[in-house]
Design a protein around this motif. Structure first.
Motif, short mmCIF file in Angstrom:
data_model
loop_
_atom_site.label_atom_id
_atom_site.label_comp_id
_atom_site.label_asym_id
_atom_site.label_seq_id
_atom_site.Cartn_x
_atom_site.Cartn_y
_atom_site.Cartn_z
N ARG A 1 0.81 -0.90 0.03
CA ARG A 1 -0.33 -0.11 -0.17
C ARG A 1 0.75 1.17 -0.31
N GLY A 2 2.29 1.36 0.29
CA GLY A 2 2.83 2.65 0.36
C GLY A 2 3.03 3.00 1.81
N HIS B 1 -2.56 -8.36 -7.24
CA HIS B 1 -3.96 -7.24 -7.21
C HIS B 1 -3.25 -5.89 -7.35
N VAL B 2 -2.59 -4.73 -8.48
CA VAL B 2 -1.96 -3.91 -8.14
C VAL B 2 -2.81 -2.42 -7.81
N ALA C 1 8.96 0.01 -8.33
CA ALA C 1 9.46 -1.64 -7.06
C ALA C 1 8.55 -2.24 -6.13
N ALA C 2 7.34 -1.82 -6.23
CA ALA C 2 6.10 -2.29 -5.31
C ALA C 2 5.74 -3.91 -6.23
N ASP D 1 7.51 -11.19 -8.24
CA ASP D 1 8.86 -11.65 -7.94
C ASP D 1 8.09 -12.78 -7.01
N TYR D 2 7.43 -12.14 -5.35
CA TYR D 2 6.84 -13.38 -4.35
C TYR D 2 5.66 -14.01 -4.87
N GLY D 3 4.74 -13.05 -5.63
CA GLY D 3 3.71 -14.05 -6.30
C GLY D 3 4.76 -15.47 -7.40
#
Length: 254
Positions: free
Chosen positions: A62-63, A102-103, A84-85, A91-93
């Motif tokens: 979320r920031g 979900h962006v 970066a998020a 990468d984690y997914g």
């Protein structure tokens, strides 16, 4: 119907691996989460392999939560942080075998925000394609998230068309759509070509689906008639012990 447990709300008093095991024990067909980043990906993947449950999706960060942020992708001049998020989430997914990311757009408005969001989504879709991951966008209602950039399915539909990436899809959350637009049956049917995931909760309290104004018995029949066979995301707030709220699943589960 098949159902996915959203572990951002369900069993969120447990570690993520323990919550995955709880979802399997309760009879869910899949799981999804919000922000799993404090848990090593290897631990999550091990729990998924132990239970045989697929991970349907997760969110980008979320920031600055302490400052009230709820996503970065539509915030002009924050593109580096947003990307970066996105990189982190993809990468984690990929590490846990997640099917979608979900962006999160964040709090913004206007043409600059739209241009920024579209640009960041194009970036996300290009990276995600190489990882076999779908990118999702989700309209949030203006009661829970006033000022969120993306608030209606019509707005989301236009952005999906503008970006033009085959792996960009709509997360259709029945709770949010009911509060903003209603007409769930027709909107589901009309938007089916771009829907990537469906979530649900009782309206207006966001409790279990057997509470509130939405007739989910009817709506699940509509979704089944659409030929939808992906588990539906149970993203509701149990308000206590999750297991005590699962009576609805026995009624609706295939």
């Amino acid at each position: 119907m098949k159902f996915s447990a959203n572990l951002g709300f369900l069993w969120n008093d447990r570690s993520l691996p323990d919550a995955i095991h709880a979802a399997a024990a309760a009879g869910f067909d899949a799981v999804e989460c919000h922000w799993p980043y404090d848990t090593p990906a290897a631990e999550v993947r091990a729990a998924l392999e132990d239970t045989g449950l697929p991970m349907l999706g997760l969110n980008t960060r979320r920031g600055d939560v302490s400052a009230g942020e709820n996503g970065l992708a539509a915030l002009p001049r924050r593109e580096m942080e947003a990307r970066a998020a996105i990189d982190e989430a993809l990468d984690y997914g990929a590490a846990i075998g997640a099917r979608a990311v979900h962006v999160m757009a964040g709090f913004a408005s206007g043409s600059a925000a739209r241009k920024c969001f579209a640009g960041n989504l194009k970036y996300a879709c290009e990276i995600a394609e190489n990882k076999g991951i779908t990118v999702l966008i989700e309209p949030l209602n203006h009661y829970d998230a006033p000022g969120y950039f993306l608030s209606t399915t019509r707005q989301a539909e236009a952005i999906v068309a503008e970006v033009g990436a085959p792996n960009l899809r709509l997360m259709f959350d029945c709770y949010h759509v009911q509060l903003m637009e209603g007409d769930l049956t027709n909107r589901l049917r009309q938007l089916q070509p771009i829907i990537g995931h469906i979530q649900f909760a009782g309206v207006p309290a966001r409790g279990a689906p057997d509470e509130g104004e939405v007739n989910y018995a009817h709506l699940f029949e509509v979704i089944a008639a659409m030929g939808w066979d992906v588990p539906l995301g149970a993203e509701y707030k149990p308000g206590g012990d999750t297991d005590a709220t699962l009576g609805w699943m026995q009624q609706y589960k295939a």
